[in-house]
Design an enzyme around this catalytic site. Structure first.
Site, PDB file in Angstrom:
ATOM      1  N   SER A 108      -4.996   5.523  -7.332  1.00 53.57           N
ATOM      2  CA  SER A 108      -4.926   5.742  -6.085  1.00 53.57           C
ATOM      3  C   SER A 108      -3.243   5.559  -5.857  1.00 53.57           C
ATOM      4  CB  SER A 108      -5.564   4.745  -5.131  1.00 53.57           C
ATOM      5  OG  SER A 108      -5.314   4.945  -3.835  1.00 53.57           O
ATOM      6  N   SER A 109      -3.017   6.524  -4.734  1.00 54.76           N
ATOM      7  CA  SER A 109      -1.466   6.776  -4.504  1.00 54.76           C
ATOM      8  C   SER A 109      -1.078   5.299  -3.692  1.00 54.76           C
ATOM      9  CB  SER A 109      -1.309   7.987  -3.523  1.00 54.76           C
ATOM     10  OG  SER A 109      -2.120   7.798  -2.218  1.00 54.76           O
ATOM     11  N   CYS A 110      -2.137   4.412  -3.313  1.00 54.11           N
ATOM     12  CA  CYS A 110      -1.656   3.093  -2.387  1.00 54.11           C
ATOM     13  C   CYS A 110      -1.131   2.255  -3.623  1.00 54.11           C
ATOM     14  CB  CYS A 110      -2.985   2.753  -1.759  1.00 54.11           C
ATOM     15  SG  CYS A 110      -4.281   2.073  -2.946  1.00 54.11           S
ATOM     16  N   TYR A 137      -6.848  -4.044  -2.301  1.00 53.96           N
ATOM     17  CA  TYR A 137      -7.437  -2.554  -2.900  1.00 53.96           C
ATOM     18  C   TYR A 137      -6.282  -2.262  -4.067  1.00 53.96           C
ATOM     19  CZ  TYR A 137      -8.958   2.156  -4.016  1.00 53.96           C
ATOM     20  OH  TYR A 137      -9.172   3.130  -4.760  1.00 53.96           O
ATOM     21  N   LYS A 141      -6.040  -1.821  -8.267  1.00 52.82           N
ATOM     22  CA  LYS A 141      -5.993  -0.754  -8.962  1.00 52.82           C
ATOM     23  C   LYS A 141      -4.644  -0.895  -9.710  1.00 52.82           C
ATOM     24  CE  LYS A 141      -9.220   2.020  -7.633  1.00 52.82           C
ATOM     25  NZ  LYS A 141     -10.115   2.574  -8.705  1.00 52.82           N
ATOM     26  N   HIS A 180     -12.287   7.262   5.420  1.00 53.60           N
ATOM     27  CA  HIS A 180     -11.026   7.629   5.173  1.00 53.60           C
ATOM     28  C   HIS A 180     -10.639   8.577   6.679  1.00 53.60           C
ATOM     29  CE1 HIS A 180     -11.141   6.356   1.090  1.00 53.60           C
ATOM     30  NE2 HIS A 180     -10.165   5.832   1.583  1.00 53.60           N
TER      31      HIS A 180
END
Length: 325
Positions: A108-110, A137, A141, A180
């Site tokens: 994920s980009s997070c 989260y 990841k 989201h």
């Protein structure tokens, strides 16, 4: 991958997994392996091992995860870190033990720092502090990424990691309490339009900038990477274009056909100020996103109208059919 390769799509009923599963079938991959969450709890190490030993997948897509927006991350941080760590650890380790030829881990980009330079290059991973609203989260990841890289280094596996930007599309979760931003806003605007409400409330200031990728484009990208990418270095998947939350809300308002006002609740968190991926690495390999945001929103809203219905007159969220294969 040959068309007869045995492929396991972990999370085949989720937003990404369902589109990935369908794309694989469309491209002629006929030997697909899958299980629902009820049939196989990926958090159970013994059951995962028994499943892999019995089915012997050659290629694995790890699209199974617990996901959600700011509210869900805030209210269930322990579940977000535990479930994701357990799922990915079991699938990655068992893939090594039983000789999977190649695995793709979906990140994920997070994973990138809250105040990361923009656009975010792959090498910016672990260069700063994470955004607090989704830190559990993101940590899970990041652990999956490091695990894949460590196994490649020590055991010679071929485990690759793709980092998609914010996703949306048919089959998403539309309950504003757990979704989201795009499905949440679609649900809110449609509800307001249906009930004749004068305004729709949007969390935050509307200033944060976000990048959005249509889920069918991601499915194409994941298959492309499984067929063409063999590096331990993570690789971003996105459009390379961004939009403010305010502009996004106005665009969704137009797609839905809502005539009322938009009000921003500045007491609610904005999240990361800006999230734009540098997609030069995947672009250099020959892949680019095809579906523009406005077209993708129209497709998503049309799916929502066909597949989602209000639970009853007192509730403010919708029950949607899952995307079919």
């Amino acid at each position: 991958m040959t068309r007869r390769a045995r492929i396991f799509v972990a999370g085949h009923t989720g937003l990404v997994g369902s589109h990935l599963f369908r794309k694989l079938k469309e491209k002629g991959y006929t030997n697909l392996v899958y299980r629902t969450r009820k049939q196989l709890d990926l958090r159970d190490q013994e059951k995962v091992y028994d499943f892999f030993k019995r089915e012997r997948p050659e290629y694995v897509f790890v699209a199974a995860a617990r996901v959600g927006g700011i509210l869900a991350n805030r209210d269930h941080p322990a579940e977000f870190i535990y479930d994701n760590l357990a799922i990915q650890t079991n699938v990655i380790h068992t893939s090594y033990l039983l000789g999977v030829k190649k695995l793709l881990f979906l990140g994920s980009s997070c994973i990138y720092p809250r105040n990361c330079p923009q656009p975010m290059k792959e090498e910016y991973l672990l260069s700063g502090y994470l955004e607090k609203t989704n830190e559990p989260y993101a940590v899970a990841k990041i652990s999956g990424i490091i695990m894949c890289q460590a196994y490649n280094q020590q055991y010679g596996t071929n485990f690759i990691c793709a980092m998609p930007t914010n996703l949306y599309g048919p089959g998403d979760h539309f309950d504003p309490k757990s979704s989201h931003v795009i499905p949440g806003l679609i649900s809110k605007f449609h509800e307001a339009k249906t009930l004749g409400r004068k305004f729709v409330e949007v969390w935050g200031t509307g200033k944060p900038m976000r990048e959005f990728l249509f889920v069918e484009d991601l499915a194409e990208a994941l298959i492309f990477l499984m067929e063409n990418y063999n590096s331990s270095e993570i690789i971003n998947v996105g459009t390379g274009e961004e939009i403010s939350i305010k502009e996004l809300a106005e665009m969704i308002k137009g797609v839905v056909g809502y005539q009322g006002q938009i009000k921003f609740d500045i007491s609610k968190p904005d999240g990361t100020p800006r999230k734009l991926l540098d997609v030069s690495r995947i672009s250099s390999l020959g892949w680019r996103a095809r579906v523009g945001l406005k077209d993708g929103l129209a497709i998503t809203y049309a799916w929502y109208l066909r597949n989602c219905k209000k639970l009853d007159s007192r509730k403010t969220h919708y029950n949607c059919k899952t995307a079919k294969h």
